[in-house]
Design a protein around this motif. Structure first.
Motif, PDB file in Angstrom:
ATOM      1  N   ASN A  80       0.821  -1.209   0.000  1.00 49.69           N
ATOM      2  CA  ASN A  80       0.000   0.000   0.000  1.00 49.69           C
ATOM      3  C   ASN A  80       0.857   1.262   0.000  1.00 49.69           C
ATOM      4  O   ASN A  80       0.672   2.173  -0.814  1.00 49.69           O
ATOM      5  CB  ASN A  80      -0.917   0.018   1.226  1.00 49.69           C
ATOM      6  N   CYS A  83       3.134   1.559  -3.289  1.00 47.53           N
ATOM      7  CA  CYS A  83       2.357   2.035  -4.431  1.00 47.53           C
ATOM      8  C   CYS A  83       2.060   3.525  -4.311  1.00 47.53           C
ATOM      9  O   CYS A  83       2.198   4.280  -5.280  1.00 47.53           O
ATOM     10  CB  CYS A  83       1.048   1.257  -4.548  1.00 47.53           C
ATOM     11  N   ALA A  84       1.644   3.936  -3.124  1.00 46.88           N
ATOM     12  CA  ALA A  84       1.331   5.354  -2.915  1.00 46.88           C
ATOM     13  C   ALA A  84       2.537   6.230  -3.220  1.00 46.88           C
ATOM     14  O   ALA A  84       2.409   7.296  -3.835  1.00 46.88           O
ATOM     15  CB  ALA A  84       0.847   5.583  -1.486  1.00 46.88           C
ATOM     16  N   GLU A 131      -9.012  -5.104  -9.539  1.00 48.95           N
ATOM     17  CA  GLU A 131      -8.814  -5.054  -8.089  1.00 48.95           C
ATOM     18  C   GLU A 131      -9.842  -5.890  -7.319  1.00 48.95           C
ATOM     19  O   GLU A 131      -9.492  -6.597  -6.370  1.00 48.95           O
ATOM     20  CB  GLU A 131      -8.862  -3.596  -7.594  1.00 48.95           C
ATOM     21  N   ALA A 136      -8.934  -6.425  -3.499  1.00 49.18           N
ATOM     22  CA  ALA A 136      -8.391  -5.103  -3.172  1.00 49.18           C
ATOM     23  C   ALA A 136      -9.294  -4.008  -3.724  1.00 49.18           C
ATOM     24  O   ALA A 136     -10.239  -4.268  -4.474  1.00 49.18           O
ATOM     25  CB  ALA A 136      -6.980  -4.961  -3.746  1.00 49.18           C
ATOM     26  N   GLY A 138      -8.726   0.334  -5.034  1.00 52.53           N
ATOM     27  CA  GLY A 138      -7.725   1.371  -5.235  1.00 52.53           C
ATOM     28  C   GLY A 138      -7.495   1.680  -6.696  1.00 52.53           C
ATOM     29  O   GLY A 138      -7.825   0.896  -7.584  1.00 52.53           O
ATOM     30  N   TYR A 220      -6.039   8.734  -3.317  1.00 50.10           N
ATOM     31  CA  TYR A 220      -5.633   7.334  -3.402  1.00 50.10           C
ATOM     32  C   TYR A 220      -5.450   6.722  -2.014  1.00 50.10           C
ATOM     33  O   TYR A 220      -5.841   5.575  -1.778  1.00 50.10           O
ATOM     34  CB  TYR A 220      -4.346   7.214  -4.217  1.00 50.10           C
ATOM     35  N   ARG A 221      -4.885   7.471  -1.085  1.00 51.69           N
ATOM     36  CA  ARG A 221      -4.713   6.946   0.275  1.00 51.69           C
ATOM     37  C   ARG A 221      -6.071   6.670   0.922  1.00 51.69           C
ATOM     38  O   ARG A 221      -6.221   5.720   1.697  1.00 51.69           O
ATOM     39  CB  ARG A 221      -3.888   7.909   1.125  1.00 51.69           C
ATOM     40  N   GLU A 223      -8.726   5.641  -0.718  1.00 54.79           N
ATOM     41  CA  GLU A 223      -9.138   4.362  -1.293  1.00 54.79           C
ATOM     42  C   GLU A 223      -8.443   3.187  -0.611  1.00 54.79           C
ATOM     43  O   GLU A 223      -9.057   2.146  -0.353  1.00 54.79           O
ATOM     44  CB  GLU A 223      -8.787   4.321  -2.778  1.00 54.79           C
ATOM     45  N   GLN A 224      -7.157   3.342  -0.333  1.00 55.59           N
ATOM     46  CA  GLN A 224      -6.388   2.242   0.237  1.00 55.59           C
ATOM     47  C   GLN A 224      -6.906   1.802   1.601  1.00 55.59           C
ATOM     48  O   GLN A 224      -6.748   0.645   1.992  1.00 55.59           O
ATOM     49  CB  GLN A 224      -4.918   2.634   0.344  1.00 55.59           C
ATOM     50  N   THR A 227      -9.088  -1.087   1.125  1.00 55.76           N
ATOM     51  CA  THR A 227      -8.355  -2.331   0.875  1.00 55.76           C
ATOM     52  C   THR A 227      -7.983  -2.989   2.188  1.00 55.76           C
ATOM     53  O   THR A 227      -8.149  -4.210   2.372  1.00 55.76           O
ATOM     54  CB  THR A 227      -7.082  -2.053   0.058  1.00 55.76           C
TER      55      THR A 227
END
Length: 249
Positions: A80, A83-84, A131, A136, A138, A220-221, A223-224, A227
């Motif tokens: 996570n 990727c970020a 995903e 997952a 994201g 994006y964070r 969204e994570q 996950t």
């Protein structure tokens, strides 16, 4: 295997990712990529970065096998965060970033190209977010930068891919070329950008990022977090195992 940087022509840095067989990056790979992009962008002699990942496909996302080998959550947390950082490094690179895409561009690949300044694609390139089938969530943040909202949603829910030609029609792919001409086409665009004043290019990149309506790092964070929630709820592991079983059969 890994991430390397070359300077083939004045003003152009090429960051090459190579994690065969499918360019699914381990945790360390995402951090290496982020470091390479930030280092290239900070070089005063560089005016444009070309991101490439030769092989069967541009990017297959995270290394699911690495996550499944870890009995705890550290590999997932690492993926996570890695990727970020890599996605942010593309977006925050001080100079424009061109992504040269062939074959499959899936999962984390969408995060990379969705944050790039331009995409040059081979005519065999396909883009998608499988995903949900991998347990997952994201990169909807980044897919939304490539297609309109009411196309992004069904693509996300179904995991279907779209072709380079379709993204070209939407205006998110700059050019589609035969696969054997991908590198030269991407370099052609890089040369056009590298011919500009480096100081003004850096100002332009910062200015364009500043007028974006969405904070891509924060989005994006957010969204994570879902996950990780799915993982804690036990909804993710079965999907990752099913994917690996199907891959091996």
């Amino acid at each position: 295997m890994g991430v390397s940087t070359s300077l083939p022509e004045a003003g152009i840095a090429v960051v090459t990712v190579a994690y065969p067989p499918v360019n699914a990056l381990p945790v360390d790979g995402w951090y290496r990529l982020a470091d390479a992009l930030r280092t290239a962008g900070a070089d005063p002699g560089v005016r444009v970065v070309l991101l490439e990942a030769p092989g069967r496909g541009f990017n297959a996302g995270v290394d699911i096998k690495e996550i499944q080998r870890d009995p705890g959550p550290q590999a997932l947390i690492g993926a996570n965060r890695g990727c970020a950082e890599a996605f942010a490094a593309v977006y925050e690179c001080q100079v424009p970033v061109i992504a040269a895409v062939q074959g499959f561009c899936l999962g984390g690949g969408i995060g990379l190209v969705g944050n790039a300044d331009a995409i040059v694609a081979a005519d065999d390139a396909v883009f998608g977010l499988p995903e949900l089938d991998r347990g997952a969530l994201g990169a909807a943040t980044h897919l939304a930068r490539l297609v309109p909202p009411h196309l992004m949603r069904p693509l996300y829910y179904t995991g279907r891919t779209v072709s380079a030609q379709e993204l070209h029609r939407h205006g998110s792919v700059w050019q589609v070329v035969p696969r054997d001409g991908l590198r030269e086409a991407a370099m052609g665009l890089a040369r056009q950008i590298a011919a500009k004043d480096g100081y003004l290019l850096r100002l332009a990149k910062e200015a364009i990022n500043g007028i974006d309506p969405v904070d891509v790092r924060r989005s994006y964070r957010f969204e994570q977090g879902f996950t990780f929630e799915a993982n804690l709820a036990g909804a993710s592991d079965q999907h990752r195992e099913a994917f690996l079983t199907a891959e091996e059969s």
